[in-house]
Design an enzyme around this catalytic site. Sequence first.
Site, PDB file in Angstrom:
ATOM      1  N   GLY A  46       0.841  -1.189   0.000  1.00 37.69           N
ATOM      2  CA  GLY A  46       0.000   0.000   0.000  1.00 37.69           C
ATOM      3  C   GLY A  46       0.875   1.237   0.000  1.00 37.69           C
ATOM      4  O   GLY A  46       1.996   1.197   0.520  1.00 37.69           O
ATOM      5  N   GLN A  51       2.903   9.914   1.311  1.00 34.97           N
ATOM      6  CA  GLN A  51       4.261   9.355   1.375  1.00 34.97           C
ATOM      7  C   GLN A  51       5.136   9.777   0.201  1.00 34.97           C
ATOM      8  O   GLN A  51       6.355   9.681   0.265  1.00 34.97           O
ATOM      9  CB  GLN A  51       4.207   7.821   1.428  1.00 34.97           C
ATOM     10  CG  GLN A  51       3.567   7.289   2.705  1.00 34.97           C
ATOM     11  CD  GLN A  51       3.470   5.784   2.649  1.00 34.97           C
ATOM     12  OE1 GLN A  51       2.497   5.241   2.142  1.00 34.97           O
ATOM     13  NE2 GLN A  51       4.482   5.099   3.148  1.00 34.97           N
ATOM     14  N   CYS A  92       6.109  -0.128   7.052  1.00 32.64           N
ATOM     15  CA  CYS A  92       5.737   1.047   6.264  1.00 32.64           C
ATOM     16  C   CYS A  92       6.920   1.443   5.398  1.00 32.64           C
ATOM     17  O   CYS A  92       8.058   1.458   5.872  1.00 32.64           O
ATOM     18  CB  CYS A  92       5.387   2.184   7.218  1.00 32.64           C
ATOM     19  SG  CYS A  92       4.908   3.698   6.383  1.00 32.64           S
ATOM     20  N   LEU A  93       6.645   1.764   4.131  1.00 40.89           N
ATOM     21  CA  LEU A  93       7.730   2.166   3.224  1.00 40.89           C
ATOM     22  C   LEU A  93       8.406   3.456   3.695  1.00 40.89           C
ATOM     23  O   LEU A  93       9.534   3.732   3.318  1.00 40.89           O
ATOM     24  CB  LEU A  93       7.199   2.327   1.800  1.00 40.89           C
ATOM     25  CG  LEU A  93       6.664   1.045   1.143  1.00 40.89           C
ATOM     26  CD1 LEU A  93       6.120   1.339  -0.242  1.00 40.89           C
ATOM     27  CD2 LEU A  93       7.748  -0.034   1.076  1.00 40.89           C
ATOM     28  N   HIS A 134      -4.219   1.658   7.733  1.00 45.10           N
ATOM     29  CA  HIS A 134      -2.847   2.180   7.792  1.00 45.10           C
ATOM     30  C   HIS A 134      -2.680   3.328   6.781  1.00 45.10           C
ATOM     31  O   HIS A 134      -2.136   4.389   7.121  1.00 45.10           O
ATOM     32  CB  HIS A 134      -1.872   1.024   7.506  1.00 45.10           C
ATOM     33  CG  HIS A 134      -0.429   1.407   7.425  1.00 45.10           C
ATOM     34  ND1 HIS A 134       0.522   0.916   8.296  1.00 45.10           N
ATOM     35  CD2 HIS A 134       0.242   2.215   6.565  1.00 45.10           C
ATOM     36  CE1 HIS A 134       1.709   1.425   7.969  1.00 45.10           C
ATOM     37  NE2 HIS A 134       1.568   2.213   6.920  1.00 45.10           N
ATOM     38  N   GLU A 135      -3.154   3.112   5.551  1.00 39.91           N
ATOM     39  CA  GLU A 135      -2.990   4.138   4.503  1.00 39.91           C
ATOM     40  C   GLU A 135      -3.887   5.348   4.757  1.00 39.91           C
ATOM     41  O   GLU A 135      -3.488   6.488   4.491  1.00 39.91           O
ATOM     42  CB  GLU A 135      -3.273   3.547   3.115  1.00 39.91           C
ATOM     43  CG  GLU A 135      -2.411   2.354   2.706  1.00 39.91           C
ATOM     44  CD  GLU A 135      -0.921   2.538   2.897  1.00 39.91           C
ATOM     45  OE1 GLU A 135      -0.431   3.689   2.898  1.00 39.91           O
ATOM     46  OE2 GLU A 135      -0.220   1.523   3.092  1.00 39.91           O
ATOM     47  N   HIS A 138      -2.172   7.652   7.001  1.00 43.86           N
ATOM     48  CA  HIS A 138      -1.189   8.513   6.318  1.00 43.86           C
ATOM     49  C   HIS A 138      -1.858   9.788   5.801  1.00 43.86           C
ATOM     50  O   HIS A 138      -1.292  10.877   5.893  1.00 43.86           O
ATOM     51  CB  HIS A 138      -0.569   7.777   5.129  1.00 43.86           C
ATOM     52  CG  HIS A 138       0.587   6.885   5.480  1.00 43.86           C
ATOM     53  ND1 HIS A 138       1.725   7.344   6.118  1.00 43.86           N
ATOM     54  CD2 HIS A 138       0.799   5.565   5.249  1.00 43.86           C
ATOM     55  CE1 HIS A 138       2.578   6.331   6.272  1.00 43.86           C
ATOM     56  NE2 HIS A 138       2.043   5.238   5.757  1.00 43.86           N
TER      57      HIS A 138
HETATM   58 NI    NI Z   1       2.825   3.340   5.638  1.00 45.88          NI
END
Ligand code: NI
Length: 170
Positions: A46, A51, A92-93, A134-135, A138
């Site tokens: 995701g 991000q 998480c990226l 989670h997204e 963000h």
């Molecule tokens: Ni993340």
Amino acid sequence: MALLPILCYPDPKLHTVAKPVTRFDEALKTKIADMFETMYEAKGIGLAATQVDFHERLIVLDVSETKDQPLVVINPTIVSASSQHIVGEEGCLSVPGIYDEVERAQTVEIAYLDEQGQSKRLVAHDLLSICIQHEMDHLMGRVFVEYLSPLKRNRIKTKMIKAQREAARS
Ligand code: NI
């Protein structure tokens, strides 16, 4: 298509609250394609627009094993969330190398728009539910490490800053 740079925690830009998408144009399509390319390249499941320093309510996801089920979620809202919770190991990226347990609703129903601007509904369970929550965090400027204890969070922050310094030097 192009790979987009991913903001790394504790970059303050990750705490920006995204605005709704209002233009469903070519620029949005390009952004979506670039976000998918960036997410797949980074082996993520995701990616939120936040991000990649684009502050509109846009998420791309693909939780399939085969990486062939791309899902675009625009301007999402949670319609309902189960009282049943699950604990998953999240990563998480934007916080590379860090994984920790977070408790989330097991099932969420969301209302959102697809990339053509059409209204959609989706009931998501388990991994997809976790990923959507989670997204969506963000988009509200929230990173999953904020659910961890202050002690853990500070340790992660220090580790990230050190890693970024080392990367900048090399
Ligand atoms: Ni993340």
